[in-house]
Design an enzyme around this catalytic site. Sequence first.
Site, mmCIF file in Angstrom:
data_model
loop_
_atom_site.group_PDB
_atom_site.id
_atom_site.type_symbol
_atom_site.label_atom_id
_atom_site.label_comp_id
_atom_site.label_asym_id
_atom_site.label_seq_id
_atom_site.Cartn_x
_atom_site.Cartn_y
_atom_site.Cartn_z
ATOM 1 N N ASP A 133 -8.427 18.744 -17.637
ATOM 2 C CA ASP A 133 -7.404 17.877 -17.061
ATOM 3 C C ASP A 133 -6.543 18.667 -16.087
ATOM 4 O OD1 ASP A 133 -6.216 15.416 -16.723
ATOM 5 O OD2 ASP A 133 -4.760 15.700 -18.327
ATOM 6 N N TYR A 135 -3.375 18.521 -12.799
ATOM 7 C CA TYR A 135 -1.938 18.248 -12.674
ATOM 8 C C TYR A 135 -1.660 18.072 -11.182
ATOM 9 C CZ TYR A 135 2.946 19.435 -14.204
ATOM 10 O OH TYR A 135 4.280 19.439 -14.536
ATOM 11 N N HIS A 140 4.494 13.855 -9.824
ATOM 12 C CA HIS A 140 4.531 14.057 -11.282
ATOM 13 C C HIS A 140 5.011 15.473 -11.596
ATOM 14 C CE1 HIS A 140 3.416 13.955 -15.499
ATOM 15 N NE2 HIS A 140 2.592 14.963 -15.322
ATOM 16 N N ARG A 149 13.666 22.308 -15.191
ATOM 17 C CA ARG A 149 14.184 23.338 -14.268
ATOM 18 C C ARG A 149 14.751 22.628 -13.041
ATOM 19 N NH1 ARG A 149 9.099 24.573 -15.681
ATOM 20 N NH2 ARG A 149 8.386 23.641 -13.741
ATOM 21 N N GLU A 205 -0.584 8.627 -20.078
ATOM 22 C CA GLU A 205 -0.594 9.215 -18.736
ATOM 23 C C GLU A 205 -1.669 8.496 -17.933
ATOM 24 O OE1 GLU A 205 -0.915 13.514 -18.951
ATOM 25 O OE2 GLU A 205 1.255 13.693 -19.245
ATOM 26 N N GLU A 207 -4.249 8.181 -15.171
ATOM 27 C CA GLU A 207 -5.041 9.143 -14.406
ATOM 28 C C GLU A 207 -6.351 8.508 -13.955
ATOM 29 O OE1 GLU A 207 -5.496 13.023 -16.108
ATOM 30 O OE2 GLU A 207 -3.641 12.908 -17.272
ATOM 31 N N ASP A 239 -4.529 9.785 -20.714
ATOM 32 C CA ASP A 239 -4.333 11.034 -21.455
ATOM 33 C C ASP A 239 -3.112 10.850 -22.366
ATOM 34 O OD1 ASP A 239 -4.254 13.686 -22.285
ATOM 35 O OD2 ASP A 239 -3.206 14.369 -20.488
ATOM 36 N N ARG A 243 5.028 13.719 -26.705
ATOM 37 C CA ARG A 243 5.960 14.603 -25.996
ATOM 38 C C ARG A 243 6.732 15.517 -26.928
ATOM 39 N NH1 ARG A 243 3.467 14.322 -21.309
ATOM 40 N NH2 ARG A 243 3.493 12.230 -20.376
ATOM 41 N N GLN A 246 4.404 18.260 -27.811
ATOM 42 C CA GLN A 246 4.141 19.040 -26.597
ATOM 43 C C GLN A 246 5.275 20.007 -26.274
ATOM 44 O OE1 GLN A 246 3.444 16.507 -23.189
ATOM 45 N NE2 GLN A 246 2.976 18.206 -21.805
ATOM 46 N N TYR A 250 3.905 23.937 -26.164
ATOM 47 C CA TYR A 250 3.178 24.164 -24.913
ATOM 48 C C TYR A 250 3.330 25.555 -24.313
ATOM 49 C CZ TYR A 250 7.061 23.881 -21.523
ATOM 50 O OH TYR A 250 8.176 24.130 -20.783
ATOM 51 N N LYS A 259 -2.141 16.533 -27.059
ATOM 52 C CA LYS A 259 -2.978 15.720 -26.180
ATOM 53 C C LYS A 259 -4.400 15.508 -26.680
ATOM 54 C CE LYS A 259 -0.452 16.719 -21.927
ATOM 55 N NZ LYS A 259 -0.434 15.427 -21.199
ATOM 56 N N THR A 263 -8.192 10.569 -25.899
ATOM 57 C CA THR A 263 -8.175 10.321 -24.454
ATOM 58 C C THR A 263 -9.041 9.092 -24.238
ATOM 59 O OG1 THR A 263 -8.057 12.704 -24.048
ATOM 60 C CG2 THR A 263 -8.661 11.301 -22.180
ATOM 61 N N THR A 364 -1.585 13.068 -14.296
ATOM 62 C CA THR A 364 -0.805 11.836 -14.167
ATOM 63 C C THR A 364 -0.570 11.500 -12.703
ATOM 64 O OG1 THR A 364 0.322 12.428 -16.202
ATOM 65 C CG2 THR A 364 1.351 10.709 -14.855
ATOM 66 N N GLU A 378 8.453 10.058 -17.372
ATOM 67 C CA GLU A 378 9.095 9.947 -16.063
ATOM 68 C C GLU A 378 9.744 8.582 -15.865
ATOM 69 O OE1 GLU A 378 6.486 11.489 -12.656
ATOM 70 O OE2 GLU A 378 5.124 11.361 -14.350
HETATM 71 CA CA CA Z 1 -2.687 14.663 -18.258
#
Ligand code: CA
Length: 430
Positions: A133, A135, A140, A149, A205, A207, A239, A243, A246, A250, A259, A263, A364, A378
């Site tokens: 997968d 990104y 996203h 951040r 997610e 995708e 996906d 959260r 995660q 992560y 995850k 799927t 995503t 999001e």
């Molecule tokens: Ca994903």
Amino acid sequence: MTALDRSHDPARTSWVTSAQGHRDFPIQNLPFARVAQGNTPGAIAVAIGDEALLLPPAFAAGWGNELPPGARSVGLSALNIFAGRPPAEWRAVRLALSDALSDPAWQERLRGALVPQAALEYLVPFQIYDYTDFYASIYHATNVGSMFRPDNPLLPNYKWLPIGYHGRASSIVISGTPVRRPRGQISPPAASVPSYEISRSLDYELELGLFLGGRNALGSPVPASEAAARIFGFCLLNDWSARDIQSWEYQPLGPFLAKNFATTISPWVITSDALLPFRVPMPPRGVSDPAPLEYLRVPDDRTIAVELVVELRTAAMRERAEPGFTVSRVQFDQAMYWSPAQLVTHHASNGCNLYMGDLLGTGTVSGPTPESRGCLLERTWRGTEPLALPGGEVRRFLEDGDEVVFRGTCRAPAAVAIGFGECRGVVVPA
Ligand code: CA
């Protein structure tokens, strides 16, 4: 680049009358699925309107006699061997299907091979040995990065290479399979120690999935100029992501148990050949962005003009027989920083061997506006901007009984629109 042929002709029609003006499956599409049929483990079928043409009885009725012997592997019980054949044979099968389904002379002979799609049970179309997968949507990556951040949302590598992680193939399920809410180790900000519990922040997610064809030997990269030809076709991909699991697990190696519990993919594989009329240039890079390194420069690089839609339907909405609520709508071709071909060539750039039937997720798909964001993290901005549903319910993340449906539609001037069908899943309690 391969040219359009008579199978893309907007004037072509089928004797299967439901194909004319069909939202997803006019004769210009002709996607493949794998379906359960009696006691056989799987049979390949082709969508035409509301019907599906089963290939084993079609071959038995004399269709495909003129195909090269290797191309007849499309009649086997999964698509891997056919996807390992040269792209010229993929096109030969598409033309033979398009010609027979548009020629009334075939109607009587193929009638027995047609079944209503509503009567079919779908299986995962390939034996998927590996799943990766990515990104690749910059919106996203920017949104998620800015939650953690705010001053520096994109990490320094983002504009230099497609970020990805190795997912898990065993838990890929076909559309319609219920998805059990996972448990996992969770460490809320206020807690002094983590605990093992039911996830409270389950998300989807949105995708696209890419099914690969052909193979490259271990140690042999796929040159950028050959990458697009390695993509057999596309599907919708969800996906599912926990959260709360995660955010604790992560770092430093990326997603893991948050995850790989499920799927979901849509059943119909929309072939690269069917998508030819919808190929459009990649969006221009920012003026201050670095040019891709040489190995990532794909000649005449293209993406696909496809509009993706997310619908949410809660258990209460289903009880009241209300339609799903459209949560997001996003144009894939305007959302991605890396093209499908760049994902393929980067994946193999170290000599990694990619195999027919391998599945790559794009990551995503989120666009620039709140209404085009492809996951609830999001869309509700970590739950701080809850979604108000028409019946008065509110969602930050998914609740038990919620059903998530993805759809995709390709449109282009002078082409008949084609669709992806549905990618559907309902959340069941842990
Ligand atoms: Ca994903």
